[in-house]
Every structure is written in structure tokens, then in C-alpha cells.
Motif scaffolding. Structure first.
Motif, short mmCIF file in Angstrom:
data_model
loop_
_atom_site.label_atom_id
_atom_site.label_comp_id
_atom_site.label_asym_id
_atom_site.label_seq_id
_atom_site.Cartn_x
_atom_site.Cartn_y
_atom_site.Cartn_z
N MET A 1 0.84 -1.21 0.00
CA MET A 1 0.00 0.00 0.00
C MET A 1 0.87 1.25 0.00
O MET A 1 1.93 1.29 0.62
N LYS A 5 -2.58 5.39 1.26
CA LYS A 5 -3.56 4.33 1.53
C LYS A 5 -3.37 3.73 2.92
O LYS A 5 -4.35 3.36 3.57
N THR A 6 -2.11 3.65 3.37
CA THR A 6 -1.86 3.18 4.74
C THR A 6 -2.49 4.13 5.74
O THR A 6 -3.14 3.71 6.70
N ASP A 9 -6.24 3.69 5.70
CA ASP A 9 -6.59 2.44 6.37
C ASP A 9 -6.57 2.62 7.88
O ASP A 9 -7.47 2.17 8.58
N GLY A 61 -5.76 8.96 -3.20
CA GLY A 61 -5.64 7.68 -2.50
C GLY A 61 -6.97 7.10 -2.08
O GLY A 61 -7.18 5.88 -2.15
N GLU A 64 -8.66 5.14 -4.81
CA GLU A 64 -8.06 3.83 -5.06
C GLU A 64 -8.35 2.88 -3.91
O GLU A 64 -8.59 1.69 -4.11
N TYR A 65 -8.34 3.42 -2.70
CA TYR A 65 -8.56 2.60 -1.51
C TYR A 65 -9.89 1.85 -1.58
O TYR A 65 -9.98 0.67 -1.30
#
Lengths: 120, 85
Positions: A1, A5-6, A9, A61, A64-65
Motif C-alpha cells: 500500500m 492508503k496506509t 486504512d 488515494g 483507489e482505496y
């Protein structure tokens, strides 16, 4: 990732309700973000708002996530719930109430009923 | 081909709708953020298709995004969807 994205999350997992939006819940900067934040504010939800206009990497992001091309995006308990059309439909059908109930999240049921009465 | 016509064609081809209405709402958002001056920035799609049977709301929206293609989806500022069987 990717880093973005991290970060996303971590944010959606650390907070019960997160709204990725354009602007803030006090000052939305797009009609669709405004509609969703308005409903959530009116229902008295305790939620975290993330302004994607303040961070270009998050703005890309988040799409995409969730594999979802538009903003706003609502997450409850780490799960992607939907965008403006879906949140509006779920509010009017009572599905949003059910989802909040199922997750033990507080909201003003009377306010939710008022929204439905006004849009009946 | 206008974007309305393009959206109409792609969704008709992919989802075999029983009813489809693609409305260009751009003029209602003239001068707002997201109005790129093209007159093709805001669209509303009402679509009924048996292909949505048994699908969640998210899944239905994803089917529409996929049928339109990433390029067309990202080229417009706002896409409002009313989807049902």
C-alpha cells in the motif's frame, strides 16, 4: 500500500465513523459533501471528517482505496458504506439507522425520522 | 458524440436497461465549483435493469462505473445515480 492508503486504512479503522469530503463538516465546499455532512450533523452523529482538498495524496488515494471514483465517501467501522446517492437513499429507507444500530453507534432517531417525514 | 449520448450508449450496451434516462444537469451548476465551462460537468442517470437483481447498492454503482469506463467517469465532475431493478 502507498503511504496515503496506509494512512487512510489507519484512519477508517481507528475511528467509528469517517467522512472523506470536500471541505469540513462545518464548512463543506461541494454540494454533495454538504448534503451528506448536513444529514450527519442533523442526526447528531459523532464522526471524523477528512478534507480531501487539504491533501492531494489523500484525495487520489481514497479513490483507489475503495475503488470508488467520487467524493464524499462514508466509512463505518472501517467498512466503505457509499457516496452521496447511497447515503441519501439509506437515510430515507432507514437502512442507515439500522447500520448504526447494528454497530452500537449513537444518533438522534427523532432527527432521522424528521428527515424522512420532510422527504416523504 | 456528446457525453450524454456516450453515457447512454455505454450503459445501454452493458446493462440492457428497461428504462434509462441520462440528464445533463450542468446548467444548474453553472459557475459553481466543478463547472469547467464545458457544459458537460454534471449528470444524473436514472436506470432500471434486471442486471441489478440481488446486487447491493455499492455493487450497482460499481457496475455503472465499470460500464462507463474510468476515463469517462473521471472526466465529469459529478455523477448522480438512481439505480434499481
Amino acid at each position: 500500500m502507498t503511504d496515503a492508503k496506509t494512512k487512510i486504512d489507519e484512519t477508517v479503522k481507528a475511528n467509528d465513523i469517517v467522512l472523506y469530503m470536500k471541505g469540513t463538516k462545518e464548512m463543506p465546499q461541494c454540494g454533495f459533501s454538504s448534503r451528506v455532512a448536513g444529514v450527519m450533523n442533523y442526526m447528531g452523529l459523532d464522526y471524523t471528517d477528512v478534507n480531501v482538498l487539504a491533501d492531494e495524496e489523500i484525495r487520489q488515494g481514497i479513490k483507489e482505496y475503495s475503488d470508488w471514483p467520487t467524493i464524499p465517501q462514508l466509512y463505518i467501522k472501517g467498512e466503505f458504506v457509499g457516496g452521496c446517492d447511497i447515503i441519501t437513499e439509506m437515510t430515507l429507507s432507514g437502512e442507515l439507522d439500522q447500520l448504526l444500530d447494528d454497530n452500537g453507534l449513537a444518533y438522534n432517531k427523532e432527527a432521522a425520522d424528521k428527515i424522512r417525514e420532510a422527504n416523504a | 458524440m456528446s457525453k450524454s449520448a456516450e453515457i447512454h450508449k455505454r450503459l445501454s450496451d452493458a446493462l440492457a436497461p428497461t428504462t434509462i434516462d441520462v440528464r445533463n444537469d450542468s446548467s444548474r451548476h453553472s459557475g459553481h465549483s466543478g463547472d469547467d465551462g464545458s457544459g458537460e460537468s454534471h449528470f444524473h442517470v436514472m436506470l432500471r435493469s434486471p442486471a441489478f437483481e440481488g446486487k447491493t447498492r455499492i455493487a450497482r454503482h460499481r457496475m455503472v462505473h465499470q460500464a462507463m469506463g474510468a476515463e469517462l467517469v473521471t472526466s465529469i465532475h459529478a455523477l448522480s445515480l438512481d439505480l434499481d431493478v
